[in-house]
Design a protein around this motif. Structure first.
Motif, mmCIF file in Angstrom:
data_model
loop_
_atom_site.group_PDB
_atom_site.id
_atom_site.type_symbol
_atom_site.label_atom_id
_atom_site.label_comp_id
_atom_site.label_asym_id
_atom_site.label_seq_id
_atom_site.Cartn_x
_atom_site.Cartn_y
_atom_site.Cartn_z
ATOM 1 N N SER A 2 0.844 -1.202 0.000
ATOM 2 C CA SER A 2 0.000 0.000 0.000
ATOM 3 C C SER A 2 0.869 1.237 0.000
ATOM 4 O O SER A 2 2.015 1.237 0.476
ATOM 5 N N LEU A 3 0.340 2.336 -0.485
ATOM 6 C CA LEU A 3 1.053 3.608 -0.533
ATOM 7 C C LEU A 3 1.348 4.163 0.856
ATOM 8 O O LEU A 3 2.377 4.802 1.115
ATOM 9 N N SER A 8 4.778 6.900 5.025
ATOM 10 C CA SER A 8 4.906 7.166 6.468
ATOM 11 C C SER A 8 6.359 7.224 6.933
ATOM 12 O O SER A 8 6.767 8.171 7.606
ATOM 13 N N PRO A 9 7.257 6.290 6.599
ATOM 14 C CA PRO A 9 8.657 6.402 7.035
ATOM 15 C C PRO A 9 9.354 7.596 6.438
ATOM 16 O O PRO A 9 10.218 8.222 7.081
ATOM 17 N N LEU A 13 11.230 10.608 8.565
ATOM 18 C CA LEU A 13 12.624 10.929 8.336
ATOM 19 C C LEU A 13 12.808 12.409 8.058
ATOM 20 O O LEU A 13 13.740 13.056 8.576
ATOM 21 N N VAL A 14 11.887 12.996 7.264
ATOM 22 C CA VAL A 14 11.987 14.414 6.951
ATOM 23 C C VAL A 14 11.808 15.272 8.199
ATOM 24 O O VAL A 14 12.519 16.259 8.437
ATOM 25 N N VAL A 15 10.844 14.879 9.056
ATOM 26 C CA VAL A 15 10.578 15.653 10.287
ATOM 27 C C VAL A 15 11.789 15.626 11.221
ATOM 28 O O VAL A 15 12.201 16.638 11.813
#
Length: 471
Positions: A2-3, A8-9, A13-15
């Motif tokens: 699923s997308l 979500s990961p 990671l960006v945050v």
């Protein structure tokens, strides 16, 4: 797949990356609150010193912990005594207690009455000084034997006078040839016998206290009813020659006016404290050292209690005269004795000379007996080097370490030394190169200087450049 599971990961990671970047940019705001110790690290021009304590100029700032700089006023406030060292001989001593005592047979003298009588005059009181031969007491004679001896002397003198006249008369007859010479010999023997009796009677009266002048009066028929008791002459030790004039002090009276005294009764006590003893009390284990010191005449230093420094000349060292051969059963100590020459101050009062002696019987003494010569061996292990002797205040101690302070201008550097021996007044320092004769060493206030060094080290030292130069 699923997308949602893929996105979500990536979002997480960006945050996290954005949060870390923001924290890095704002570290000056939050680091002092989270890591206060790190924020307190100095950021001045010396913050980049390399490990090992070297600064930007290569100087060793660790030496600042062993020196202190004092202003001229501070040095005067401490009253520093600075001088170069000089090697000198020093003996380790043991401390033995002692006390000043009378010298038996020389210090005290008893004055006794040679005849029975009544005290009619006391010519000296306690505290007065008297010379040998000076009158102390007057006694009215109460001895029947002495009265009879005076009568016998007068009778013998008269008989000798008649016998001498008779001998002279017979001698003239013999010269004329009218009398035999045997008669002259008989009369001469009578004269000789009476002369011997007369001499014995005179000596007897002098033994009982009559003066030669009084005895002569008795011989002429006078009766003596009073005698005087004089101060005795000083005892002359064999080989000393004629004694110097001695003044005795009346120490104690034993009689009062009107007292009836008998022959041999003590009338007073005289004292002369010019020659005394210092009696030391030692344990049996110290007997060998004392015997060796007595044999070698080793000088023994004496300190007298309750004596003001500078009031009298310095007392030279004493030597042991003899050791007692008995041990006191209560204290388990034995005595040894050192001769002591006393010094007086005199003053006049009512025409009499009075003494104020430096030493008095009963005064406490500290005796320092040398037992070991302290030396330092040179590097060759054979040559003996004399140590340095300093006052006790010249050395500061920290645990097992001992330090002296060497002056260089206004700077005082702490140097470790090896202490060979120390007592309440002196410290003996090894002559091993830790300090040398060319250095100027502070002879007092070492403890105060050591506290100043520690205070400077604990407080950052004040001036960061103290004790060294960047020139």
């Amino acid at each position: 797949m699923s997308l949602r599971r893929v996105v979500s990961p990536l979002v997480t990671l960006v945050v996290l990356g954005a949060a870390g970047y923001a924290a890095y940019l704002t570290q000056d705001r939050w680091v002092p609150f989270v890591f206060p110790a790190k924020a307190a690290k100095p950021a001045d021009g010396h913050g980049g010193h390399a490990e090992g304590g070297e600064g930007h100029d290569g100087h060793d700032h660790g030496a600042r912990g062993d020196r202190v700089t004092l202003s001229e006023q501070a040095q005067k406030n401490l009253g520093l005594d600075v001088d170069q060292l000089t090697p000198q001989e020093y003996w380790r001593t043991i401390l033995i207690p002692g006390v000043v005592v009378d010298r038996p047979g020389e210090t005290d003298r008893g004055v006794t009455s040679k005849v029975a009588g009544v005290v009619t005059a006391i010519n000296a009181r306690p505290g007065n000084t008297v010379k040998a031969g000076e009158s102390l007491f007057t006694l009215q004679l109460a001895s029947e034997f002495l009265q009879s001896a005076q009568t016998d002397l007068a009778k013998t003198a008269k008989e000798l006078e008649y016998a001498t006249l008779e001998r002279d008369r017979i001698s003239n007859l013999v010269k004329k040839g009218t009398t035999a010479e045997t008669e002259l010999l008989k009369q001469q023997s009578v004269v000789d016998r009476l002369a011997t009796q007369l001499y014995g009677a005179r000596r007897q009266l002098q033994v009982f206290g009559l003066t030669p002048m009084q005895v002569t009066k008795v011989e002429k028929g006078e009766v003596i009813t009073e005698v005087t008791i004089p101060a005795p002459a000083p005892t002359v030790t064999k080989g000393e020659g004629s004694p110097a004039p001695v003044l005795f002090e009346v120490q104690e009276l034993k009689v009062n006016l009107g007292d009836q005294v008998t022959a041999g009764q003590t009338l007073c006590l005289l004292a002369n404290h010019q020659k005394l003893f210092v009696e030391g009390r030692a344990f049996r284990s110290e007997a060998d050292a004392l015997a060796a010191a007595a044999e070698r005449k080793t000088p023994v230093k004496a300190e007298f209690a309750d004596e003001v420094a500078g009031a009298w000349p310095q007392q030279p060292p004493l030597t042991i005269h003899h050791l007692a051969n008995q041990v006191d059963s209560a204290t388990r100590t034995f005595g040894f004795y050192l001769p002591l020459e006393n010094l007086p101050r005199t003053f006049e009062r009512d025409g009499k000379t009075h003494f104020a002696w430096r030493y008095r019987p009963g005064q406490r003494v500290r005796l320092y007996l040398p037992v070991e010569k302290l030396v330092t061996l040179a590097p060759d292990g054979k040559t003996e080097m004399l140590p340095f002797v300093l006052p006790a205040g010249a050395v500061a101690r920290e645990g097992g370490e001992a330090f002296v302070f060497v002056q260089s201008g206004d700077s005082f550097r702490r140097k470790p030394v090896r202490v060979l021996y120390a007592d309440r007044s002196d410290v003996v320092v090894a002559n091993d190169g830790s300090v040398t004769e060319v250095e100027y060493v502070v002879r007092n206030q070492a403890a105060a200087l050591n506290r100043a060094v520690k205070a400077q080290s604990a407080g950052g030292g004040g001036d960061p450049h103290a004790g060294h130069s960047h020139d």
